[in-house]
Design a protein around this motif. Sequence first.
Motif, PDB file in Angstrom:
ATOM      1  N   ARG A 164       0.840  -1.209   0.000  1.00  0.00           N
ATOM      2  CA  ARG A 164       0.000   0.000   0.000  1.00  0.00           C
ATOM      3  C   ARG A 164       0.870   1.252   0.000  1.00  0.00           C
ATOM      4  N   LEU A 165       1.922   1.261   0.789  1.00  0.00           N
ATOM      5  CA  LEU A 165       2.820   2.418   0.820  1.00  0.00           C
ATOM      6  C   LEU A 165       3.483   2.630  -0.543  1.00  0.00           C
TER       7      LEU A 165
ATOM      8  N   VAL B 214       6.480  14.666  -1.805  1.00  0.00           N
ATOM      9  CA  VAL B 214       6.467  13.339  -1.202  1.00  0.00           C
ATOM     10  C   VAL B 214       7.277  13.391   0.084  1.00  0.00           C
ATOM     11  N   ASN B 215       6.553  13.344   1.190  1.00  0.00           N
ATOM     12  CA  ASN B 215       7.213  13.262   2.484  1.00  0.00           C
ATOM     13  C   ASN B 215       6.517  12.175   3.293  1.00  0.00           C
TER      14      ASN B 215
ATOM     15  N   TYR C  18       4.345   2.283  10.782  1.00  0.00           N
ATOM     16  CA  TYR C  18       4.287   1.277   9.715  1.00  0.00           C
ATOM     17  C   TYR C  18       5.159   1.656   8.526  1.00  0.00           C
ATOM     18  N   PHE C  19       5.332   2.942   8.318  1.00  0.00           N
ATOM     19  CA  PHE C  19       6.237   3.378   7.261  1.00  0.00           C
ATOM     20  C   PHE C  19       7.653   2.885   7.572  1.00  0.00           C
ATOM     21  N   TYR C  20       8.095   3.159   8.803  1.00  0.00           N
ATOM     22  CA  TYR C  20       9.463   2.805   9.194  1.00  0.00           C
ATOM     23  C   TYR C  20       9.644   1.304   9.417  1.00  0.00           C
ATOM     24  N   GLU C  21       8.555   0.586   9.480  1.00  0.00           N
ATOM     25  CA  GLU C  21       8.622  -0.871   9.533  1.00  0.00           C
ATOM     26  C   GLU C  21       9.165  -1.422   8.201  1.00  0.00           C
ATOM     27  N   SER C  22       8.898  -0.700   7.103  1.00  0.00           N
ATOM     28  CA  SER C  22       9.288  -1.167   5.773  1.00  0.00           C
ATOM     29  C   SER C  22      10.435  -0.392   5.134  1.00  0.00           C
TER      30      SER C  22
ATOM     31  N   THR D 239      15.201   6.140   0.893  1.00  0.00           N
ATOM     32  CA  THR D 239      15.095   4.708   0.597  1.00  0.00           C
ATOM     33  C   THR D 239      13.733   4.411  -0.004  1.00  0.00           C
ATOM     34  N   TYR D 240      12.715   5.011   0.559  1.00  0.00           N
ATOM     35  CA  TYR D 240      11.348   4.822   0.063  1.00  0.00           C
ATOM     36  C   TYR D 240      11.217   5.292  -1.386  1.00  0.00           C
TER      37      TYR D 240
END
Length: 194
Positions: free
Chosen positions: A18-19, A35-36, A50-54, A60-61
């Motif tokens: 989803r991210l 995009v932040n 959950y963002f930092y989980e991935s 990096t994102y």
Amino acid sequence: MSTVRPDLDQRRRQRRTRLLEVGVELLGAAENPAVNVRTVCREAGLTERYFYESFADRDTYIREVYEEVAERARTALVAAVAKAANLSEVAELAMRAFVGLVLDHPEAGRVLVLAPLREPTLGGRGVALAPNFVSLVEAQLGALDDPDERTLRAIGVVGALTSLFIGYLDGTVTVSRERLVRHCLDLLARAGNP
């Protein structure tokens, strides 16, 4: 040794997917994207946890969003080439696949073609992907005996095609899909003339 429950692992993959989807939408927005992490999380309906989980960080994102779209392009081109019954069909099927990606999913097209130009994090990503496209074009120029001439023309065609797709994505080029495909194929055919 810890064991992750399958449903927990599946939810993590779903959140990551989803991210990435939101990243394509935001990075591929027609207007200059902002995009932040907060915007991404808000649009995805997830918390920063959950963002930092991935993803380790925003950069990096952004790179992973770009790689996701680049992989879609590679997959579409490989599938198109695999369908070709002969060498003469390769160019048309590959061109139709790429045009389909850009026209049917303009946000993905903007990520692939425009984001490396406007997102500092992507620095050389578009340039790194270019040799794959140059090799594909070069293979279509077999009538040229001089390998240096094949390479020069292939690089020129990829540059011209990139400019056409940028024009299409920013609204400067407003022709039909079929006309765009035919024009791109004509550029390739002309480049292959000795």
